[in-house]
Design an enzyme around this catalytic site. Structure first.
Site, PDB file in Angstrom:
ATOM      1  N   ARG A  58       0.821  -1.217   0.000  1.00 54.14           N
ATOM      2  CA  ARG A  58       0.000   0.000   0.000  1.00 54.14           C
ATOM      3  C   ARG A  58       0.849   1.258   0.000  1.00 54.14           C
ATOM      4  NH1 ARG A  58      -2.352  -3.658   3.088  1.00 54.14           N
ATOM      5  NH2 ARG A  58      -1.359  -2.850   4.953  1.00 54.14           N
ATOM      6  N   GLU A  95       5.681  -9.673  16.379  1.00 52.88           N
ATOM      7  CA  GLU A  95       5.203 -10.224  17.648  1.00 52.88           C
ATOM      8  C   GLU A  95       5.563 -11.723  17.726  1.00 52.88           C
ATOM      9  OE1 GLU A  95       1.143 -10.021  20.340  1.00 52.88           O
ATOM     10  OE2 GLU A  95       1.085  -9.465  18.216  1.00 52.88           O
TER      11      GLU A  95
END
Ligand code: AMP
Length: 171
Positions: A58, A95
């Site tokens: 994007r 994460e």
């Protein structure tokens, strides 16, 4: 039309608990898209930026038109294995596990003044990896500019002092 009103919140995408900030309605709206590009470019007009770096995928939709507005070149940073010629890689931690960004080794010369553009900054891990990659090749990172900052994740603190610009911040 107000920029913020065309950002679509998509709950639980791509996973449970994430509210995805979908910018495609902004991109699809001619005047608002133009306004967004001008707003991203404005602080950097006539500042000597030579290249604008966009982060897959994007980020490309914003970085390329910002580059054109600044009279600069455009450079894509991509996920591993996508760029055809010789690349330099920057890994970064997520994460769970790690990810990486690649750039063509000959895309930037030492001393060039670079602006990094992406749609959203969340934890800042992706933008920090982009900063590190550019600094490793001797570029001067003049700024990181994003459309949307998820302020509650404090991603800007990951950028160690690189000037940071966000058009819309959610707290
Ligand atoms: P981060 O590395 O955590 O700052 O994540 C930033 C990258 O993930 C950017 O390239 C964004 O496009 C994407 N991203 C992260 N969170 C969101 C979100 N809530 N909505 C849209 N894109 C996101």
């Amino acid at each position: 039309v107000d920029l913020a009103s065309l950002i679509r919140d998509v709950p639980d995408f791509p996973e449970q608990g994430v509210i995805f900030k979908d910018i495609t309605p902004v991109l699809a709206h001619p005047e608002t898209f133009a306004e967004l590009i001008m707003a991203l470019a404005r602080p950097h007009l006539r500042t000597g930026i030579t290249k604008v770096v966009g982060i897959e995928a994007r980020g490309f939709t914003l970085a390329a038109p910002v580059a054109k507005e600044l009279g600069a070149g455009f450079i894509p940073l991509r996920k591993p294995g996508k760029l055809p010629a010789a690349t330099i890689t920057q890994t970064y931690s997520l994460e769970y596990g790690t990810d990486a960004l690649e750039m063509h080794v000959d895309a930037v010369e030492a001393g060039e003044k670079i602006l990094i553009v992406d749609d959203v900054i969340a934890t800042g891990g992706t933008a920090a990896a982009a900063v590190n990659l550019l600094q490793r090749v001797g570029a001067e990172v003049a700024g990181v500019s994003v459309f949307i900052e998820l302020g509650f994740l404090n991603g800007r603190s990951a950028l160690d002092g690189v000037p940071f610009y966000a058009l819309i911040r959610y707290d």
